[in-house]
Design a protein around this motif. Structure first.
Motif, PDB file in Angstrom:
ATOM      1  N   SER A 228       1.842  -0.183  -1.439  1.00 37.65           N
ATOM      2  CA  SER A 228       1.783  -1.122  -2.564  1.00 37.65           C
ATOM      3  C   SER A 228       2.983  -2.053  -2.520  1.00 37.65           C
ATOM      4  CB  SER A 228       1.791  -0.358  -3.904  1.00 37.65           C
ATOM      5  OG  SER A 228       0.559   0.271  -4.105  1.00 37.65           O
TER       6      SER A 228
ATOM      7  N   SER B 230       0.711  -8.892  -3.538  1.00 35.56           N
ATOM      8  CA  SER B 230       1.968  -9.233  -4.219  1.00 35.56           C
ATOM      9  C   SER B 230       1.661  -9.520  -5.691  1.00 35.56           C
ATOM     10  CB  SER B 230       2.590 -10.471  -3.582  1.00 35.56           C
ATOM     11  OG  SER B 230       1.805 -11.598  -3.918  1.00 35.56           O
ATOM     12  N   GLN B 231       2.681  -9.410  -6.517  1.00 39.08           N
ATOM     13  CA  GLN B 231       2.485  -9.660  -7.952  1.00 39.08           C
ATOM     14  C   GLN B 231       1.950 -11.081  -8.184  1.00 39.08           C
ATOM     15  OE1 GLN B 231       2.692  -7.476 -10.252  1.00 39.08           O
ATOM     16  NE2 GLN B 231       3.003  -8.550 -12.179  1.00 39.08           N
ATOM     17  N   ARG B 232       2.502 -12.036  -7.453  1.00 38.85           N
ATOM     18  CA  ARG B 232       2.101 -13.433  -7.665  1.00 38.85           C
ATOM     19  C   ARG B 232       0.598 -13.613  -7.373  1.00 38.85           C
ATOM     20  NH1 ARG B 232       1.288 -17.526  -4.533  1.00 38.85           N
ATOM     21  NH2 ARG B 232       1.903 -16.398  -2.657  1.00 38.85           N
TER      22      ARG B 232
ATOM     23  N   ARG C 221       7.173  -3.362  -7.385  1.00 43.72           N
ATOM     24  CA  ARG C 221       7.076  -4.015  -8.708  1.00 43.72           C
ATOM     25  C   ARG C 221       8.109  -3.413  -9.636  1.00 43.72           C
ATOM     26  NH1 ARG C 221       1.715  -4.207  -6.994  1.00 43.72           N
ATOM     27  NH2 ARG C 221       0.924  -6.323  -7.234  1.00 43.72           N
ATOM     28  N   ASN C 222       8.687  -4.262 -10.466  1.00 44.40           N
ATOM     29  CA  ASN C 222       9.629  -3.727 -11.457  1.00 44.40           C
ATOM     30  C   ASN C 222       8.891  -3.455 -12.770  1.00 44.40           C
ATOM     31  OD1 ASN C 222       9.384  -6.202 -12.793  1.00 44.40           O
ATOM     32  ND2 ASN C 222      11.111  -7.086 -11.649  1.00 44.40           N
TER      33      ASN C 222
ATOM     34  N   GLU D  96       3.429  -6.719 -17.097  1.00 45.58           N
ATOM     35  CA  GLU D  96       2.661  -7.967 -16.980  1.00 45.58           C
ATOM     36  C   GLU D  96       1.202  -7.656 -16.589  1.00 45.58           C
ATOM     37  OE1 GLU D  96       3.564 -12.339 -14.997  1.00 45.58           O
ATOM     38  OE2 GLU D  96       4.108 -10.562 -13.847  1.00 45.58           O
ATOM     39  N   LEU D  97       1.035  -6.681 -15.675  1.00 46.73           N
ATOM     40  CA  LEU D  97      -0.337  -6.297 -15.279  1.00 46.73           C
ATOM     41  C   LEU D  97      -1.081  -5.662 -16.457  1.00 46.73           C
ATOM     42  CD1 LEU D  97       0.050  -4.801 -11.669  1.00 46.73           C
ATOM     43  CD2 LEU D  97      -0.640  -7.101 -12.346  1.00 46.73           C
TER      44      LEU D  97
ATOM     45  N   ASP E  55       5.750   4.726 -13.441  1.00 47.13           N
ATOM     46  CA  ASP E  55       5.746   3.274 -13.696  1.00 47.13           C
ATOM     47  C   ASP E  55       4.491   2.863 -14.459  1.00 47.13           C
ATOM     48  OD1 ASP E  55       8.147   2.821 -12.422  1.00 47.13           O
ATOM     49  OD2 ASP E  55       7.248   2.239 -10.501  1.00 47.13           O
TER      50      ASP E  55
ATOM     51  N   MET F  17      -3.352  -2.905  -5.278  1.00 44.05           N
ATOM     52  CA  MET F  17      -1.925  -2.990  -5.585  1.00 44.05           C
ATOM     53  C   MET F  17      -1.083  -3.371  -4.357  1.00 44.05           C
ATOM     54  SD  MET F  17      -1.658  -2.688  -8.749  1.00 44.05           S
ATOM     55  CE  MET F  17      -3.321  -3.132  -9.175  1.00 44.05           C
TER      56      MET F  17
ATOM     57  N   GLN G  18       7.026  -6.266 -14.302  1.00 43.07           N
ATOM     58  CA  GLN G  18       5.801  -6.676 -13.592  1.00 43.07           C
ATOM     59  C   GLN G  18       4.639  -5.712 -13.870  1.00 43.07           C
ATOM     60  OE1 GLN G  18       7.791  -7.015  -9.768  1.00 43.07           O
ATOM     61  NE2 GLN G  18       7.378  -9.225  -9.768  1.00 43.07           N
ATOM     62  N   TRP G  19       4.939  -4.418 -13.984  1.00 47.58           N
ATOM     63  CA  TRP G  19       3.864  -3.481 -14.374  1.00 47.58           C
ATOM     64  C   TRP G  19       3.366  -3.836 -15.771  1.00 47.58           C
ATOM     65  CZ3 TRP G  19       1.369  -1.335 -10.808  1.00 47.58           C
ATOM     66  CH2 TRP G  19       1.998  -0.837  -9.652  1.00 47.58           C
TER      67      TRP G  19
END
Ligand code: SF4
Length: 365
Positions: free
Chosen positions: A226, A195-197, A229-230, A236-237, A275, A192, A233-234
């Motif tokens: 970590s 980055s999200q990207r 993340r908003n 999205e994972l 989250d 984690m 984005q969580w």
């Protein structure tokens, strides 16, 4: 000497051959590689890194014993193959298996080291059977006083072309075994931190190589190291298959946690758990038993239990209780704290409480 035929059972992982007269049982994968061997009361398993372990797996066999064992297995399989009268497919697996010698398994071990340069140091106990992929290695913290696995392993990530090679290597190494894995674990100590990207790009590469996993994707996560993340984005994972994240809490007593090398401020852990859960991702929390100083067990247990209670964990969440194996920790105090912790945590939380013997971990074939 004539050999009666063993009984064979087809498993999702391959074949299990049992020969009651000689008390020998051998499990093979679909490519004929041996996975386990039992002879009477002795039970051996092969690890991905080339080790062969006996019994509970604490001490790997010496090279010379391994050579003998692999030879014995090949000879037995050859005898079974010659006397085999049943299905041709099984005979062919036996024939192939009997030809796999020590050099072949050595080559497999070398391939493992090339694919997993860091090895697979540890997995949570409910994920021991996962397929492991490592777009990142090491740990971004490395300050924990008790850490047995990552202190000398700096955090490094693979560029996407190297990760594609890694995935190919995993497929070559495991062959058909990839298809029967029901979970995937993204290594190493804290996926984690990506980055999200980057993480989404790695997940896309994973999905282009493997079918979805029944138990989804899991990873270790350290909320203090970590990427931010908003909520979206969580989510999205979670939509990309992440089903469990495992946090090393160690203790719910902030000051003690600080002395162990982690953040004494538990706010980020608390926020991370909420989250994850809001996105539908289950939580794993590791707790150490034996981390407090003599005379402070009660306080550690009570503070940890209170913290975990406040997290509002559910039955699908897991608290992993891990005894702290260290020369500085008195064994009887550790056992005492383990018992107390187990009792209090089972009362205050709906989560499953699962023992976690980290030193016993092996990444078995
Ligand atoms: S965060 Fe985990 S992996 Fe990293 S040093 Fe601490 S215990 Fe080890």
């Amino acid at each position: 000497m004539s050999y009666s035929q063993p009984e064979v059972r087809e498993l999702s992982s391959g074949y299990k051959f049992e020969h009651p007269q000689s008390e020998i049982t051998i499990r093979l994968d679909r490519q004929g590689r041996w996975l386990s061997y039992r002879c009477g009361a002795s039970f051996y398993r092969r690890c991905m890194g080339g080790d062969v372990v006996c019994g509970k797996g604490e001490i790997p066999l010496h090279r010379s014993d391994k050579v003998l064992l692999v030879g014995k297995i090949a000879t037995t399989l050859d005898q079974w193959s010659q006397s085999w009268k049943g299905c041709k497919r099984v005979k062919s697996v036996l024939q192939t298996a009997s030809g796999l010698d020590f050099n072949y398994y050595n080559h497999q071990a070398a391939l493992y080291r090339a694919v997993y340069p860091e090895g697979v140091p540890i997995l949570p106990p409910d994920r021991y059977g996962d397929l492991v992929v490592q777009p990142v290695t090491g740990c971004p913290n490395r300050a924990c006083t008790f850490c047995a696995f990552y202190k000398d392993k700096p955090y490094k990530m693979l560029p996407s072309d190297r990760f594609a090679q890694h995935l190919l290597g995993v497929q070559t190494l495991l062959g058909g075994q990839c298809l029967i894995k029901d979970g995937l674990f993204i290594g190493s100590a804290n996926a984690m931190a990506l980055s999200q990207r980057r993480l989404m790009a790695y997940l896309q590469q994973i999905h282009s190589c493997f079918d979805p996993f029944k138990r989804g994707i899991a990873a270790f996560a350290d909320p203090d190291f970590s990427a931010p993340r908003n909520t979206a984005q969580w989510q999205e994972l979670a939509n990309a298959g992440v089903t469990r994240l495992v946090i090393g809490l160690e203790t719910g007593w902030g000051a003690l946690r600080g002395r162990l090398g982690k953040s004494a401020d538990l706010t980020r852990v608390c926020r991370a758990v909420h989250d994850y859960k809001r996105a539908g991702i289950s939580v794993g929390i590791t707790v150490l038993a034996g981390a407090s100083e003599p005379g402070y067990q009660q306080e550690n247990v009570q503070r940890t239990a209170a913290f975990i209670k406040a997290l509002g964990l559910e039955r699908k969440d897991i608290v992993y209780l891990s005894p702290l194996e260290s020369a500085n920790v008195d064994r009887s105090l550790r056992v005492q704290e383990l018992r107390l912790m187990k009792k209090h945590l089972s009362i205050c939380s709906d989560a499953q409480i699962v023992p976690y013997q980290m030193q016993r971990f092996r990444y078995y074939c």
